[in-house]
Design a protein around this motif. Structure first.
Motif, PDB file in Angstrom:
ATOM      1  N   GLY A   1       0.811  -1.218   0.000  1.00  0.00           N
ATOM      2  CA  GLY A   1       0.000   0.000   0.000  1.00  0.00           C
ATOM      3  C   GLY A   1       0.836   1.256   0.000  1.00  0.00           C
ATOM      4  N   ALA A   2       0.254   2.331   0.511  1.00  0.00           N
ATOM      5  CA  ALA A   2       0.899   3.643   0.482  1.00  0.00           C
ATOM      6  C   ALA A   2       2.263   3.591   1.167  1.00  0.00           C
ATOM      7  CB  ALA A   2       0.006   4.674   1.158  1.00  0.00           C
ATOM      8  N   PRO A   3       3.272   4.246   0.586  1.00  0.00           N
ATOM      9  CA  PRO A   3       4.600   4.277   1.209  1.00  0.00           C
ATOM     10  C   PRO A   3       4.591   5.035   2.527  1.00  0.00           C
ATOM     11  CG  PRO A   3       4.510   5.754  -0.685  1.00  0.00           C
ATOM     12  CD  PRO A   3       3.239   4.968  -0.685  1.00  0.00           C
ATOM     13  N   VAL A   4       5.679   4.875   3.277  1.00  0.00           N
ATOM     14  CA  VAL A   4       5.766   5.423   4.629  1.00  0.00           C
ATOM     15  C   VAL A   4       6.530   6.740   4.652  1.00  0.00           C
ATOM     16  CG1 VAL A   4       6.839   5.059   6.902  1.00  0.00           C
ATOM     17  CG2 VAL A   4       5.507   3.234   5.830  1.00  0.00           C
ATOM     18  N   ALA A   5       6.010   7.683   5.416  1.00  0.00           N
ATOM     19  CA  ALA A   5       6.698   8.939   5.706  1.00  0.00           C
ATOM     20  C   ALA A   5       6.935   9.004   7.208  1.00  0.00           C
ATOM     21  CB  ALA A   5       5.871  10.144   5.255  1.00  0.00           C
ATOM     22  N   VAL A   6       7.996   9.694   7.613  1.00  0.00           N
ATOM     23  CA  VAL A   6       8.303   9.884   9.022  1.00  0.00           C
ATOM     24  C   VAL A   6       8.699  11.331   9.250  1.00  0.00           C
ATOM     25  CG1 VAL A   6       9.890   9.320  10.910  1.00  0.00           C
ATOM     26  CG2 VAL A   6       9.013   7.498   9.438  1.00  0.00           C
ATOM     27  N   ARG A   7       8.126  11.966  10.260  1.00  0.00           N
ATOM     28  CA  ARG A   7       8.587  13.299  10.634  1.00  0.00           C
ATOM     29  C   ARG A   7       9.744  13.136  11.609  1.00  0.00           C
ATOM     30  NH1 ARG A   7       5.709  19.061  12.119  1.00  0.00           N
ATOM     31  NH2 ARG A   7       7.689  20.073  12.572  1.00  0.00           N
ATOM     32  N   ALA A   8      10.896  13.699  11.252  1.00  0.00           N
ATOM     33  CA  ALA A   8      12.112  13.564  12.049  1.00  0.00           C
ATOM     34  C   ALA A   8      12.582  14.931  12.516  1.00  0.00           C
ATOM     35  CB  ALA A   8      13.213  12.889  11.230  1.00  0.00           C
ATOM     36  N   GLY A   9      13.050  14.981  13.770  1.00  0.00           N
ATOM     37  CA  GLY A   9      13.495  16.248  14.325  1.00  0.00           C
ATOM     38  C   GLY A   9      14.992  16.439  14.324  1.00  0.00           C
ATOM     39  N   THR A  10      15.737  15.381  13.977  1.00  0.00           N
ATOM     40  CA  THR A  10      17.193  15.461  13.926  1.00  0.00           C
ATOM     41  C   THR A  10      17.695  14.686  12.719  1.00  0.00           C
ATOM     42  OG1 THR A  10      17.603  13.441  15.212  1.00  0.00           O
ATOM     43  CG2 THR A  10      17.269  15.493  16.464  1.00  0.00           C
ATOM     44  N   VAL A  11      18.961  14.898  12.380  1.00  0.00           N
ATOM     45  CA  VAL A  11      19.565  14.148  11.283  1.00  0.00           C
ATOM     46  C   VAL A  11      19.600  12.662  11.613  1.00  0.00           C
ATOM     47  CG1 VAL A  11      21.678  13.795   9.928  1.00  0.00           C
ATOM     48  CG2 VAL A  11      20.930  16.114  10.502  1.00  0.00           C
ATOM     49  N   ASP A  12      19.945  12.318  12.843  1.00  0.00           N
ATOM     50  CA  ASP A  12      20.006  10.916  13.245  1.00  0.00           C
ATOM     51  C   ASP A  12      18.639  10.247  13.123  1.00  0.00           C
ATOM     52  OD1 ASP A  12      22.705  11.041  13.748  1.00  0.00           O
ATOM     53  OD2 ASP A  12      22.492  11.326  15.917  1.00  0.00           O
ATOM     54  N   GLU A  13      17.578  10.954  13.504  1.00  0.00           N
ATOM     55  CA  GLU A  13      16.238  10.390  13.361  1.00  0.00           C
ATOM     56  C   GLU A  13      15.881  10.175  11.893  1.00  0.00           C
ATOM     57  OE1 GLU A  13      13.985  12.063  17.393  1.00  0.00           O
ATOM     58  OE2 GLU A  13      13.472  12.875  15.428  1.00  0.00           O
ATOM     59  N   ALA A  14      16.268  11.114  11.036  1.00  0.00           N
ATOM     60  CA  ALA A  14      15.993  10.974   9.608  1.00  0.00           C
ATOM     61  C   ALA A  14      16.714   9.756   9.038  1.00  0.00           C
ATOM     62  CB  ALA A  14      16.407  12.236   8.868  1.00  0.00           C
ATOM     63  N   LEU A  15      17.983   9.570   9.428  1.00  0.00           N
ATOM     64  CA  LEU A  15      18.741   8.417   8.960  1.00  0.00           C
ATOM     65  C   LEU A  15      18.132   7.115   9.473  1.00  0.00           C
ATOM     66  CD1 LEU A  15      22.412   9.709   9.361  1.00  0.00           C
ATOM     67  CD2 LEU A  15      21.145   9.369   7.229  1.00  0.00           C
ATOM     68  N   ALA A  16      17.732   7.100  10.741  1.00  0.00           N
ATOM     69  CA  ALA A  16      17.127   5.901  11.304  1.00  0.00           C
ATOM     70  C   ALA A  16      15.832   5.549  10.586  1.00  0.00           C
ATOM     71  CB  ALA A  16      16.862   6.110  12.797  1.00  0.00           C
ATOM     72  N   ALA A  17      15.032   6.556  10.274  1.00  0.00           N
ATOM     73  CA  ALA A  17      13.789   6.319   9.545  1.00  0.00           C
ATOM     74  C   ALA A  17      14.073   5.768   8.159  1.00  0.00           C
ATOM     75  CB  ALA A  17      12.990   7.613   9.443  1.00  0.00           C
ATOM     76  N   GLY A  18      15.082   6.329   7.493  1.00  0.00           N
ATOM     77  CA  GLY A  18      15.442   5.838   6.168  1.00  0.00           C
ATOM     78  C   GLY A  18      15.928   4.407   6.198  1.00  0.00           C
ATOM     79  N   HIS A  19      16.774   4.076   7.167  1.00  0.00           N
ATOM     80  CA  HIS A  19      17.265   2.705   7.295  1.00  0.00           C
ATOM     81  C   HIS A  19      16.127   1.729   7.594  1.00  0.00           C
ATOM     82  CE1 HIS A  19      21.545   3.213   6.806  1.00  0.00           C
ATOM     83  NE2 HIS A  19      21.601   4.172   7.725  1.00  0.00           N
ATOM     84  N   ALA A  20      15.085   2.206   8.277  1.00  0.00           N
ATOM     85  CA  ALA A  20      13.946   1.345   8.613  1.00  0.00           C
ATOM     86  C   ALA A  20      13.002   1.145   7.432  1.00  0.00           C
ATOM     87  CB  ALA A  20      13.178   1.926   9.791  1.00  0.00           C
ATOM     88  N   GLY A  21      13.189   1.922   6.364  1.00  0.00           N
ATOM     89  CA  GLY A  21      12.377   1.735   5.177  1.00  0.00           C
ATOM     90  C   GLY A  21      11.457   2.872   4.803  1.00  0.00           C
ATOM     91  N   ALA A  22      11.533   3.992   5.522  1.00  0.00           N
ATOM     92  CA  ALA A  22      10.691   5.145   5.175  1.00  0.00           C
ATOM     93  C   ALA A  22      11.038   5.657   3.780  1.00  0.00           C
ATOM     94  CB  ALA A  22      10.863   6.259   6.200  1.00  0.00           C
ATOM     95  N   ALA A  23      10.016   5.933   2.982  1.00  0.00           N
ATOM     96  CA  ALA A  23      10.236   6.465   1.643  1.00  0.00           C
ATOM     97  C   ALA A  23      10.469   7.968   1.663  1.00  0.00           C
ATOM     98  CB  ALA A  23       9.037   6.153   0.749  1.00  0.00           C
ATOM     99  N   VAL A  24       9.927   8.643   2.684  1.00  0.00           N
ATOM    100  CA  VAL A  24      10.014  10.098   2.795  1.00  0.00           C
ATOM    101  C   VAL A  24      10.322  10.467   4.236  1.00  0.00           C
ATOM    102  CG1 VAL A  24       8.723  12.272   2.632  1.00  0.00           C
ATOM    103  CG2 VAL A  24       8.399  10.505   0.898  1.00  0.00           C
TER     104      VAL A  24
END
Length: 219
Positions: free
Chosen positions: A82-105
């Motif tokens: 289904g629809a891809p995943v987005a994550v709101r991240a407040g730090t660079v580390d959170e953005a990287l962690a979300a990306g490694h977990a499979g977030a598309a955005v």
């Protein structure tokens, strides 16, 4: 009536070069407004709770499912259909962690866009699409300038508001260049997105006829 501090309205002139890559496909944001439905944070921290919330959002027809961190909650939803995943991240580390977990955005504050782009471009880094997010109309101009400078789309987080206040703010945000709405009220935001997409589509021929070029229209 709403008390939202709506910026002075300008004709919503689309940028023909505005786009977002989702699942390997180019989504034209010159005229299209996307909706990211926020899955509720789990009361007991269980993956099943997030998966159920994400399924409800996908059933409601969102373009993206916004999943709360930590990564252990993001991964199972990102691996689903289904629809891809987005994550709101407040730090660079959170953005990287979300990306490694499979977030598309990853949605990040405008001041972090440059750092997140650099981190995700590093060898071995994840490659989610980066989107600048703003939740205050007063700061939208500066966020739009930053997003344009780095060539990323702009999103508006409408989750703090409801009712007429949210409608006014979402509409104003799209008029000022936002092409993604982050919301907990999918039905409302889908109506706004559809109406504004139709308006942007109607305006595109006029922009081209006037000789408008990408990046010169302020949208």
């Amino acid at each position: 009536l709403s008390s939202a501090p709506v910026p002075h309205p300008r004709p919503p002139l689309p940028r023909p070069d505005a786009a977002l890559s989702l699942a390997g496909e180019r989504v034209d944001l010159g005229t299209r407004v996307l909706v990211a439905g926020v899955a509720p944070s789990p009361r007991f921290g269980r993956e099943a709770e997030v998966a159920a919330g994400a399924a409800a959002m996908r059933a409601a027809g969102v373009d993206l499912v916004d999943v709360p961190l930590p990564p252990r909650l993001v991964g199972p939803v990102a691996r689903g259909e289904g629809a891809p995943v987005a994550v709101r991240a407040g730090t660079v580390d959170e953005a990287l962690a979300a990306g490694h977990a499979g977030a598309a955005v990853v949605l990040v504050p405008a001041e972090l866009v440059a750092d997140v782009l650099a981190a995700t471009a590093a060898p071995g880094g994840p490659s989610p699409a980066t989107v600048a997010v703003v939740d205050d109309l007063g700061g939208l101009g500066a966020a739009r300038d930053a997003a344009t400078a780095h060539g990323v789309p702009l999103a508006f987080d409408a989750t703090p508001w409801a009712g007429a206040e949210a409608v006014a703010r979402e509409s104003a945000a799209v008029l000022e260049g936002c092409r993604l709405l982050r919301t907990t009220d999918v039905r409302r935001s889908r109506r706004i997105a559809a109406a504004m997409t139709a308006l942007l589509e109607a305006r595109r021929p006029a922009v081209w006829a006037a000789g408008g070029r990408p990046g010169e229209d302020g949208a």
